[in-house]
Write a protein that holds these residues in place. Structure first.
Motif, PDB file in Angstrom:
ATOM      1  N   ASP A 179       0.836  -1.198   0.000  1.00  0.00           N
ATOM      2  CA  ASP A 179       0.000   0.000   0.000  1.00  0.00           C
ATOM      3  C   ASP A 179       0.872   1.250   0.000  1.00  0.00           C
ATOM      4  O   ASP A 179       1.803   1.369   0.782  1.00  0.00           O
ATOM      5  CB  ASP A 179      -0.924   0.003   1.222  1.00  0.00           C
ATOM      6  N   LYS A 180       0.537   2.174  -0.899  1.00  0.00           N
ATOM      7  CA  LYS A 180       1.300   3.419  -1.012  1.00  0.00           C
ATOM      8  C   LYS A 180       0.367   4.618  -0.864  1.00  0.00           C
ATOM      9  O   LYS A 180      -0.834   4.533  -1.115  1.00  0.00           O
ATOM     10  CB  LYS A 180       2.005   3.493  -2.364  1.00  0.00           C
ATOM     11  N   GLU A 181       0.931   5.725  -0.453  1.00  0.00           N
ATOM     12  CA  GLU A 181       0.209   6.984  -0.359  1.00  0.00           C
ATOM     13  C   GLU A 181       1.105   8.076  -0.921  1.00  0.00           C
ATOM     14  O   GLU A 181       2.329   8.015  -0.786  1.00  0.00           O
ATOM     15  CB  GLU A 181      -0.163   7.285   1.092  1.00  0.00           C
ATOM     16  N   SER A 182       0.495   9.059  -1.548  1.00  0.00           N
ATOM     17  CA  SER A 182       1.275  10.104  -2.208  1.00  0.00           C
ATOM     18  C   SER A 182       1.421  11.328  -1.326  1.00  0.00           C
ATOM     19  O   SER A 182       0.506  11.699  -0.594  1.00  0.00           O
ATOM     20  CB  SER A 182       0.622  10.503  -3.531  1.00  0.00           C
ATOM     21  N   ALA A 183       2.602  11.936  -1.411  1.00  0.00           N
ATOM     22  CA  ALA A 183       2.851  13.228  -0.771  1.00  0.00           C
ATOM     23  C   ALA A 183       3.137  14.251  -1.861  1.00  0.00           C
ATOM     24  O   ALA A 183       3.700  13.922  -2.916  1.00  0.00           O
ATOM     25  CB  ALA A 183       4.028  13.136   0.186  1.00  0.00           C
ATOM     26  N   LEU A 184       2.741  15.494  -1.629  1.00  0.00           N
ATOM     27  CA  LEU A 184       2.998  16.573  -2.577  1.00  0.00           C
ATOM     28  C   LEU A 184       4.271  17.295  -2.178  1.00  0.00           C
ATOM     29  O   LEU A 184       4.413  17.751  -1.045  1.00  0.00           O
ATOM     30  CB  LEU A 184       1.825  17.549  -2.595  1.00  0.00           C
ATOM     31  N   VAL A 185       5.218  17.377  -3.116  1.00  0.00           N
ATOM     32  CA  VAL A 185       6.509  18.009  -2.853  1.00  0.00           C
ATOM     33  C   VAL A 185       6.521  19.384  -3.512  1.00  0.00           C
ATOM     34  O   VAL A 185       6.485  19.502  -4.742  1.00  0.00           O
ATOM     35  CB  VAL A 185       7.671  17.151  -3.384  1.00  0.00           C
ATOM     36  N   PHE A 186       6.571  20.434  -2.684  1.00  0.00           N
ATOM     37  CA  PHE A 186       6.596  21.800  -3.185  1.00  0.00           C
ATOM     38  C   PHE A 186       8.033  22.267  -3.348  1.00  0.00           C
ATOM     39  O   PHE A 186       8.930  21.844  -2.621  1.00  0.00           O
ATOM     40  CB  PHE A 186       5.857  22.733  -2.226  1.00  0.00           C
ATOM     41  N   ASP A 187       8.230  23.148  -4.297  1.00  0.00           N
ATOM     42  CA  ASP A 187       9.542  23.731  -4.545  1.00  0.00           C
ATOM     43  C   ASP A 187       9.785  24.831  -3.513  1.00  0.00           C
ATOM     44  O   ASP A 187       9.065  25.834  -3.488  1.00  0.00           O
ATOM     45  CB  ASP A 187       9.598  24.307  -5.958  1.00  0.00           C
ATOM     46  N   PRO A 188      10.784  24.698  -2.636  1.00  0.00           N
ATOM     47  CA  PRO A 188      11.015  25.726  -1.606  1.00  0.00           C
ATOM     48  C   PRO A 188      11.478  27.059  -2.176  1.00  0.00           C
ATOM     49  O   PRO A 188      11.431  28.078  -1.493  1.00  0.00           O
ATOM     50  CB  PRO A 188      12.097  25.097  -0.720  1.00  0.00           C
ATOM     51  N   HIS A 189      11.924  27.060  -3.447  1.00  0.00           N
ATOM     52  CA  HIS A 189      12.443  28.285  -4.052  1.00  0.00           C
ATOM     53  C   HIS A 189      11.450  28.935  -5.015  1.00  0.00           C
ATOM     54  O   HIS A 189      11.711  30.046  -5.509  1.00  0.00           O
ATOM     55  CB  HIS A 189      13.746  27.986  -4.807  1.00  0.00           C
ATOM     56  N   ASN A 190      10.338  28.263  -5.283  1.00  0.00           N
ATOM     57  CA  ASN A 190       9.357  28.801  -6.224  1.00  0.00           C
ATOM     58  C   ASN A 190       7.968  28.381  -5.782  1.00  0.00           C
ATOM     59  O   ASN A 190       7.512  27.282  -6.088  1.00  0.00           O
ATOM     60  CB  ASN A 190       9.657  28.304  -7.638  1.00  0.00           C
TER      61      ASN A 190
END
Length: 669
Positions: A179-190
């Motif tokens: 089982d997998k779950e997704s995380a949202l990775v935001f750009d810390p510089h943009n």
């Protein structure tokens, strides 16, 4: 609410506090879910999970000492998706950042008078307690009034310096890959760039959701996210730094998993006992209470391989968390040690399943490499190469400094490299008795399989057996598959008999009589030791009262009625303060009452030390094997950790039979 948080949280992070998070990011405010359809929030998250939108790692700068850190963005709702940032940071080595004013436990013990020892009081965050082993009393101050400074009244274990960056290190069990779950990775510089998607295992996603704060971000190091697992070169380099990563963190956070119906009660009981000094009587807890503690200690974290170095190298500010409940690591350690302190009473019988928790709680950083490996064979890991790599940060300095983790090498090659490297750094063949079991076809006969329990070696080590004594190893690698080792012919195996039919002392006596009891008791195996003595010692793994110094072990005389009187010298296994058994040589005083002990083998005392060697004081270092001594070459200054009188050349000069190669260690190519 948002106005109050505006200064602390960037725009896109504030948006995740609302149910319309992803719609806002995509400027799809007009997309409202129709009755009976999926919420727009969940549908948008699925759209981010396409392979084309997967997060791509940026390579780390090894020369700059970079690691990745994860910023866990806040959320007021536990149902919001995980939103994170991943950034690079320089992590300095411990020698550049950490300096502790506290004296080491070893130096404190070395300053004590006879009959005194010192221990860390775990329930008081490592304060040193002094204990008189004869008069049975304890004190918080040093028994010698002439000592001063830190030795007299040592401070707590750690005074964490100001470190940058400040982060917490997560220790957890990876769990199933299903089982997998997704995380949202935001750009810390943009902040305006659309987030990328990173797939997480279920247990990690659960941990991050429980650790996520409602209004503030949290800086973490998490191995599955902060290491590009697909990059084998980076993975090997970062694994070598994991000891520093956990040692330099503000604390380790151990995630045991979501709360259960009984986990809160278990934490409550452990907090109570973690502050006590005297072990509680068994009747203080009913069977149900003991069961909830055992259930907690059976969680997967206690069975995993990597968690050992993670929690052992972390500081005393670390915590264990289960759901929303948490307990300080020193309190948990103290409670577990306290509850298991009586090894043979009813308490331990009820608490037997918690043994893995006890092993994790005991200090391991100062153990020899063989002991570290033996403690790991039954622990679970997804990559068998990690049975070596996992303990690198706790390994003796010389081994750790020059052994390189390489995930491109096979399991067999990693284990062979560890064997050869250990011989070169210790001058001993300590691992050789572990080769009683073979790996897969093509495995070298002289390479231990560290995936398998070596019960024979563990029993011999615990009983104080050491056939080679203080003899140094002389090994030559003649090919990639063969080594040559000079050895001494001690005896010849004349007969092998099965032991299946031995169920009593009567069966044993019948077997000995068949083998020739009269010959066994009249033949000398060693000075003052009959062949029968040696035979029985082998059958019992040396667990006689004469060796083990415990009343519940039988004496050698209870096994036989042959030996009469006192032996001039007797070898006994003695458990030292580092929990390792080592041989002590004993004999009685002329009045027959007082027992004299010495750690040096008295047998070579009549043999002069060959020039230009001279004995030195044997002060143990992390790189020394279980049995060691110190001799210095007065001409070259070389210092060795074995007795030159027991080298292969010296033994040959004294006429000891032997040969220059051990054919059983040579494989056919």
């Amino acid at each position: 609410m948002f106005d109050k948080l505006r200064i602390k949280i960037p725009t896109y992070a504030r948006r995740v506090l609302r149910r319309s998070t992803l719609n806002d990011i995509l400027n799809k405010k007009d997309n409202q879910p129709s009755p009976g359809s999926e919420p727009a929030f969940d549908a948008s998250l699925k759209s981010y999970s396409s392979p084309a939108n997967s997060y791509q790692y940026t390579p780390l700068s090894t020369s700059a000492g970079e690691i990745r850190l994860l910023k866990l963005l806040p959320s007021a709702s536990p149902e919001d998706p995980l939103c994170i940032e991943i950034s690079h940071h320089k992590l300095s080595s411990p020698t550049e950042q950490i300096s502790s004013p506290r004296s080491s436990l070893a130096s404190i013990r070395a300053s004590l008078p006879d009959r005194w020892t010192a221990h860390e009081a775990l329930y008081l965050d490592g304060r040193i307690m002094f204990h008189n082993k004869v008069e049975i009393h304890s004190s918080w101050t040093h028994p010698d009034p002439n000592v001063s400074g830190e030795l007299k009244e040592p401070s707590s274990v750690q005074q964490q310096p100001e470190l940058e960056p400040k982060y917490e290190a997560l220790s957890y069990a990876w769990g199933s890959s299903g089982d997998k779950e997704s995380a949202l990775v935001f750009d810390p510089h943009n902040a305006d760039r659309d987030p990328k998607c990173l797939s997480l295992r279920e247990n990690l996603a659960s941990a991050l959701k429980h650790l996520r704060r409602p209004d503030l971000s949290r800086l973490l190091w998490v191995d599955a996210i902060c290491i590009d697992q697909a990059n084998l070169e980076e993975r090997g380099e970062q694994v070598r730094r994991m000891g520093d990563i956990f040692a330099l963190a503000t604390r380790a956070v151990v995630w045991l998993g979501p709360a259960s119906e009984t986990s809160s009660l278990a934490f409550s009981v452990l907090r109570n006992y973690g502050g006590q000094v005297v072990p509680p009587p068994p009747e203080d807890c009913d069977k149900g209470t003991w069961q909830v503690i055992e259930d907690l200690c059976q969680r997967s974290w206690f069975h995993r391989l990597w968690v050992l170095q993670e929690i052992q190298l972390a500081n005393t500010s670390s915590i264990l968390q289960c759901g929303e409940d948490s307990i300080p690591w020193p309190v948990f350690r103290s409670a577990i040690e306290l509850l298991t302190s009586h090894a043979f009473d009813a308490t331990a019988q009820r608490f037997s399943k918690a043994h893995r928790a006890l092993v994790i709680c005991l200090p391991m950083v100062d153990l020899p490499l063989d002991a570290l490996l033996l403690d790991n064979t039954s622990r679970k890991c997804s990559d068998d190469r990690d049975r070596i790599y996992e303990i690198l940060s706790m390994a003796p300095p010389r081994f750790r400094a020059s052994f390189v983790s390489d995930y491109t090498a096979s399991v067999a090659d990693v284990y062979k490299a560890a064997f050869i490297h250990h011989v070169h750094t210790t001058g001993r063949l300590t691992f050789l008795p572990m080769v009683n079991q073979r790996g897969e076809p093509g495995w070298n006969t002289w390479v231990p399989d560290f995936r398998q329990n070596s019960y024979l070696y563990y029993s011999l080590l615990g009983a104080g057996f050491c056939a080679c004594s203080l003899s140094g190893a002389e090994m030559k690698q003649v090919s990639t598959r063969s080594i040559e080792i000079p050895g001494i012919i001690v005896d010849t195996v004349s007969r092998i008999r099965p032991l299946d039919a031995i169920n009593s002392f009567a069966d044993l006596r019948n077997m000995l009589e068949t083998a020739g009891l009269e010959r066994l008791q009249s033949s000398l195996y060693a000075p003052n030791t009959s062949l029968l003595d040696a035979y029985l010692s082998t059958l019992a793994f040396g667990t006689f009262r004469e060796w083990m110094s415990h009343e519940y072990y039988p004496t050698l005389d209870q096994w036989k009625d042959i030996v009469k009187g006192l032996w001039p010298w007797l070898a006994r296994a003695h458990r030292d303060e580092d929990r390792h058994h080592r041989v002590r040589f004993c004999r009685t005083a002329p009045d027959g009452k007082e027992e004299l002990q010495m750690s040096d083998d008295p047998r070579p005392s009549e043999i002069p030390v060959p020039k230009p060697w001279q004995p030195l004081e044997a002060i143990r270092t992390r790189d020394d094997p279980t049995y060691f001594c110190r001799f210095e070459n007065t001409e070259t200054g070389e210092v060795i950790n074995y007795d030159p009188r027991l080298s292969a050349s010296s033994l040959r000069e004294r006429g000891c039979p032997g040969r220059d190669d051990t054919t059983g260690l040579r494989d056919e190519i």
